[in-house]
Design a protein around this motif. Sequence first.
Motif, PDB file in Angstrom:
ATOM      1  N   ASP A   1      65.066  33.249  61.378  1.00 50.55           N
ATOM      2  CA  ASP A   1      63.782  33.095  60.830  1.00 50.55           C
ATOM      3  C   ASP A   1      63.261  31.484  61.604  1.00 50.55           C
ATOM      4  O   ASP A   1      63.879  30.763  62.419  1.00 50.55           O
ATOM      5  N   VAL A   2      62.089  31.769  63.075  1.00 56.74           N
ATOM      6  CA  VAL A   2      62.547  30.378  64.077  1.00 56.74           C
ATOM      7  C   VAL A   2      61.662  29.212  63.123  1.00 56.74           C
ATOM      8  O   VAL A   2      61.912  28.156  63.522  1.00 56.74           O
ATOM      9  N   ALA A   3      60.798  29.150  62.218  1.00 54.01           N
ATOM     10  CA  ALA A   3      60.215  28.268  61.183  1.00 54.01           C
ATOM     11  C   ALA A   3      61.491  27.833  60.441  1.00 54.01           C
ATOM     12  O   ALA A   3      61.783  26.507  60.799  1.00 54.01           O
ATOM     13  N   PHE A   4      62.527  28.128  60.163  1.00 56.54           N
ATOM     14  CA  PHE A   4      63.923  27.927  59.257  1.00 56.54           C
ATOM     15  C   PHE A   4      64.142  27.124  60.406  1.00 56.54           C
ATOM     16  O   PHE A   4      65.020  26.370  59.911  1.00 56.54           O
ATOM     17  N   VAL A   5      64.694  27.699  61.945  1.00 56.50           N
ATOM     18  CA  VAL A   5      65.995  26.779  62.083  1.00 56.50           C
ATOM     19  C   VAL A   5      64.999  25.696  62.767  1.00 56.50           C
ATOM     20  O   VAL A   5      64.912  24.964  62.672  1.00 56.50           O
ATOM     21  N   ALA A   6      63.565  25.888  62.802  1.00 60.10           N
ATOM     22  CA  ALA A   6      62.410  24.272  62.976  1.00 60.10           C
ATOM     23  C   ALA A   6      62.987  23.630  61.758  1.00 60.10           C
ATOM     24  O   ALA A   6      63.501  22.152  61.816  1.00 60.10           O
ATOM     25  N   ASP A   7      63.030  24.063  60.482  1.00 57.77           N
ATOM     26  CA  ASP A   7      63.181  23.024  59.539  1.00 57.77           C
ATOM     27  C   ASP A   7      64.509  22.773  59.592  1.00 57.77           C
ATOM     28  O   ASP A   7      64.678  21.448  59.400  1.00 57.77           O
ATOM     29  N   LEU A   8      65.631  23.464  60.318  1.00 62.71           N
ATOM     30  CA  LEU A   8      67.057  22.637  59.457  1.00 62.71           C
ATOM     31  C   LEU A   8      67.423  21.701  60.727  1.00 62.71           C
ATOM     32  O   LEU A   8      67.724  20.624  60.560  1.00 62.71           O
TER      33      LEU A   8
ATOM     34  N   GLU B   1      62.487  23.466  69.691  1.00 68.50           N
ATOM     35  CA  GLU B   1      61.933  22.439  69.797  1.00 68.50           C
ATOM     36  C   GLU B   1      61.128  22.171  70.999  1.00 68.50           C
ATOM     37  O   GLU B   1      61.443  22.817  72.303  1.00 68.50           O
ATOM     38  N   VAL B   2      60.023  21.150  71.180  1.00 70.87           N
ATOM     39  CA  VAL B   2      59.634  20.963  72.129  1.00 70.87           C
ATOM     40  C   VAL B   2      60.228  19.646  72.989  1.00 70.87           C
ATOM     41  O   VAL B   2      60.522  20.281  74.299  1.00 70.87           O
ATOM     42  N   GLY B   3      61.434  18.964  72.985  1.00 72.17           N
ATOM     43  CA  GLY B   3      61.868  18.213  73.447  1.00 72.17           C
ATOM     44  C   GLY B   3      62.744  18.918  74.252  1.00 72.17           C
ATOM     45  O   GLY B   3      63.058  18.711  75.802  1.00 72.17           O
ATOM     46  N   ALA B   4      63.487  20.086  73.835  1.00 72.43           N
ATOM     47  CA  ALA B   4      64.657  21.071  74.154  1.00 72.43           C
ATOM     48  C   ALA B   4      63.609  22.257  75.486  1.00 72.43           C
ATOM     49  O   ALA B   4      64.553  22.135  76.664  1.00 72.43           O
ATOM     50  N   ARG B   5      62.706  21.970  74.906  1.00 71.65           N
ATOM     51  CA  ARG B   5      61.608  23.389  76.012  1.00 71.65           C
ATOM     52  C   ARG B   5      61.167  22.566  77.616  1.00 71.65           C
ATOM     53  O   ARG B   5      60.765  22.782  78.527  1.00 71.65           O
ATOM     54  N   LEU B   6      61.081  21.236  76.823  1.00 70.43           N
ATOM     55  CA  LEU B   6      60.859  20.207  78.249  1.00 70.43           C
ATOM     56  C   LEU B   6      62.028  19.327  79.216  1.00 70.43           C
ATOM     57  O   LEU B   6      62.068  19.841  80.308  1.00 70.43           O
ATOM     58  N   ASN B   7      63.408  19.452  78.429  1.00 72.44           N
ATOM     59  CA  ASN B   7      64.451  19.555  79.331  1.00 72.44           C
ATOM     60  C   ASN B   7      64.582  20.687  80.074  1.00 72.44           C
ATOM     61  O   ASN B   7      65.206  20.934  81.078  1.00 72.44           O
ATOM     62  N   GLY B   8      64.862  22.051  79.397  1.00 71.51           N
ATOM     63  CA  GLY B   8      64.664  23.203  79.941  1.00 71.51           C
ATOM     64  C   GLY B   8      63.783  23.512  80.523  1.00 71.51           C
ATOM     65  O   GLY B   8      64.277  23.847  82.682  1.00 71.51           O
TER      66      GLY B   8
ATOM     67  N   GLU C   1      53.017  27.495  77.071  1.00 68.82           N
ATOM     68  CA  GLU C   1      53.220  27.746  75.422  1.00 68.82           C
ATOM     69  C   GLU C   1      54.121  26.758  75.269  1.00 68.82           C
ATOM     70  O   GLU C   1      53.874  26.419  73.802  1.00 68.82           O
ATOM     71  N   THR C   2      54.437  25.575  75.960  1.00 69.87           N
ATOM     72  CA  THR C   2      54.980  24.209  75.465  1.00 69.87           C
ATOM     73  C   THR C   2      53.598  23.000  74.859  1.00 69.87           C
ATOM     74  O   THR C   2      54.341  23.088  73.931  1.00 69.87           O
ATOM     75  N   TRP C   3      52.471  23.096  75.739  1.00 71.30           N
ATOM     76  CA  TRP C   3      50.806  22.451  74.859  1.00 71.30           C
ATOM     77  C   TRP C   3      51.106  22.996  74.105  1.00 71.30           C
ATOM     78  O   TRP C   3      50.355  22.380  73.038  1.00 71.30           O
ATOM     79  N   GLU C   4      50.769  24.044  73.403  1.00 68.37           N
ATOM     80  CA  GLU C   4      50.827  25.055  72.391  1.00 68.37           C
ATOM     81  C   GLU C   4      51.697  24.684  71.618  1.00 68.37           C
ATOM     82  O   GLU C   4      51.391  24.261  70.099  1.00 68.37           O
ATOM     83  N   SER C   5      53.358  24.715  71.497  1.00 65.94           N
ATOM     84  CA  SER C   5      53.938  24.393  70.534  1.00 65.94           C
ATOM     85  C   SER C   5      53.765  22.750  70.188  1.00 65.94           C
ATOM     86  O   SER C   5      53.836  22.231  69.093  1.00 65.94           O
TER      87      SER C   5
ATOM     88  N   PHE D   1      50.391  21.303  70.274  1.00 63.17           N
ATOM     89  CA  PHE D   1      49.670  20.944  69.342  1.00 63.17           C
ATOM     90  C   PHE D   1      50.204  21.756  68.038  1.00 63.17           C
ATOM     91  O   PHE D   1      49.874  20.307  66.883  1.00 63.17           O
ATOM     92  N   ARG D   2      50.602  22.304  67.972  1.00 65.25           N
ATOM     93  CA  ARG D   2      51.511  23.209  66.190  1.00 65.25           C
ATOM     94  C   ARG D   2      51.742  21.796  65.528  1.00 65.25           C
ATOM     95  O   ARG D   2      52.001  22.111  64.217  1.00 65.25           O
ATOM     96  N   GLN D   3      53.081  21.502  66.686  1.00 68.35           N
ATOM     97  CA  GLN D   3      53.893  20.984  65.419  1.00 68.35           C
ATOM     98  C   GLN D   3      53.568  19.322  65.525  1.00 68.35           C
ATOM     99  O   GLN D   3      53.805  18.850  64.508  1.00 68.35           O
TER     100      GLN D   3
END
Length: 863
Positions: A687-694, A733-740, A773-777, A779-781
């Motif tokens: 569950d991706v959403a649950f990962v974000a909650d955790l 998460e966005v921060g991890a995506r930007l680092n990647g 996709e990071t831009w979209e994430s 905006f969503r988050q």
Amino acid sequence: MALEERIVAWSATRPTWQRDVMRRTAIGELLSEEDYDRLVDDIAVSKVGSEAVFGLEHFPKSAPEDPAVRILSILDTAHVNALSSARSLTFKPNGLTIIYGDNGSGKSGYARLLKRITRARHQEAVLSDVFRDTAEEKPTARLSVRVGERDKTVSWPEPQQHELQRMLFYDGACRDAYVAAESDFPYRPSALLVMDGLIRACVAVRSRIDSRLSENLRSATRLPVPPAEMRNTEVGRFLERLSGSASVEKLDELISQLDPTPHTIDDLKAREDLLGSADKRSERRSLERQAARLDALHRHINGLQSVIDGDALASLQKSRDELNALQDAANATAEAFESEPLPGVGSIAWKALWESARRFSREYAYANRPFPMVEDDSRCVLCQQTLDAAGRDRFSAFEIFVKEDTQKRLEKARQVHDREVETLRRLRVSPEMITQYLRDLHPTQRDVVVRCEALLDAYRNVRDHTVAALMDEREFPRFDIHPRTVLVQIADAAGNARELAASLDDPVLVQRQLSKVTAQRREHEFLLRVKDSRAKIVGEIARLREKQALEAAKAAAATGSITRKIKELSEDSITDVIRDAFTRETDRLRLERVTMSRTRGERGALLHRPRLVGARQDVKLPRVFSEGERTALGLAAFFTEAHLDTSRSALILDDPVTSLDHVRRELVAARLAAFAEDRQVIIFTHDVAFVADLKRESRGRGVAVAERSVVRSRGGDRKPGACTTEHPWKAKEVGARLNGLRMDLARIRRESQAWDDKTYEDAVGAWAGNLSETWESIFRQEIVGPILAEGGLEVRPMMVKAIARFADRDYREFDASYSRVSKWAKRHDKSALVNYVAPDVTELEKELETVDGWFKRVRRYKG
């Protein structure tokens, strides 16, 4: 007394097999259907030992002094589902480890393996790859664990590590075990799991015993029925009272009565005919001759025994040993003549020559004069030459040697030995007279004759082997012949013949003898039937023994007394503290106004009914609880057990929030993050959403989060179980995506000098797609997410301030950057009218910094 101590004390009153079941359950062993089958097999043949070790040491302890147990890695899996990974699955020893995996990735395969070694309310076998492995292949793995501060490697499935059961596991099946339809109160002291395992075993054993008893009854065998006159005999009583405790040795003892008797059934029939005949004079003479021949046979065997018995052979052995010892002594004396001109002085041939010389000297050369003649003018009686001084001295020494005591004793011993050997060699084991007697006795005394002939063969064998040993100078072979039984049989037969001969003159004695012989014949005939049916009787004893053992085990497997004990233990062990802990956990998960009401005990379970406080109808709570609420109830029970675990060992959960709404998912994430503050928590999820909650809850509490993923391999077979140390892009998460993205861009700059335009364009397109996709994430988050949780299911008015602070400049910057990035991404086809050229790395870096700066600025609007 502690709960575990009370269970151990009570177990001492149970049968051995039940104590063994309790031990195996306590150490976490999962009894399979095959285990229950083997257990009933052992019970049926009384194979279960008299002792079964079960004590406090077998319980998984969770006391304050017990160190925490954490899992560090799973490595070297073999035949575990279809898992295949070149890398180990590792876990952070502290904080939160989130293992993400899509459906079918192999994630649950690792979870099931951990479920087997930890303490879980529900257990299941770990299967091998059913599409590739044979039934003989067994799952194995190695696990690295930390107990306190000590690291160790554990091989699974052997040996069993009790301390690993301090770790707690939860999944959907465990939820159902916590929230059972007939056991609504989910918490249960872990020590009572031993009693639950005993209940399960008793139910399984009783079911199998019923089937075995039916089979046992069908296998009953018809046995010889003793006639009325035989029922009071020993063999009659044995068969009339046949049971599982009957002794096969006693049966063989009864049957053996046929062996030492001097009469066969035919003999007894012949005696009956004789006693019933009119003319008994010739029969008397025949019986007297039989007695005389039997007496002669008795004397002959006694004579053989005196020659061949152990004492006689020991005497012969002793005489041979003495002869050899004297010969060795004589040889030692003869060694004094080794310096003589000719060898062999003192040998047997030399002594024969010397004795011949003695006779020649006394009878011819020097008649009636001493031997040897050693005067000055004497001549040698052998060579006729005159003896010089040396010759005379040599002759005198030879004579002294021959007349020495050793030589005399040697000659005497040789004579005794030769006489004994000759006696043994000439011994007639079966002289003609004895052979004839045996032929004469065979028609009336067949059993005696057969035993005598076997005994004579044994004597003949002893004689031949002993003579052979004498000839070859070997040690005598050991023989053990006991003629006493045969001698007694011969004497009894002779006495019976004389008794019968004497009784033929008295009609009363004849009738008495006839009745006695008839009874003997009938008993022998029945004993013969019993002997012929021995295998059937032994089989029936085994069947009855199995029946007794099964009936006793079935009675012991009744669950009533066990259920009453569990109820007693449960009422004393489920304390107010535990109830309060459960209430707090249900409150955290928004399960309001839930209380517990004990109902009854059934098959070892102390049933409780969840009851809504203030409800006007008496309705079982699961009927009004939704699937999500049941999941929350199961998690509350698991969290209660985790809260009461003072060792603070690892918590492992597999997809714990299935069917929960977004509110409770966040509450579960918050509770797990709280647990992770002082212990290891491992979550398997897709569950991706649950990962974000955790991650969000952990970040808020300062809990370290370790990312792990389980995916299918990229090879042709796409095998599940490949492990990586980071989450896939969609779960970051966005921060991890930007680092990647920043690391990927550095790689492009480093390697692009060797690329052609096509390779560079493909790399930029993939990178730009991820940035889009990071831009979209973001905006969503950061814009929509704070206001509309879970796609609009909940509005958060306090977060509207983020929109109020969102400026026109923010929109223009987002729109421009998103448009540029979208043009670079591979997902958009490039117009043929535009000669597209991929931007250089510097331009990409500038765009990444724009996105990063925009993200940091807008994120602050929420605060």
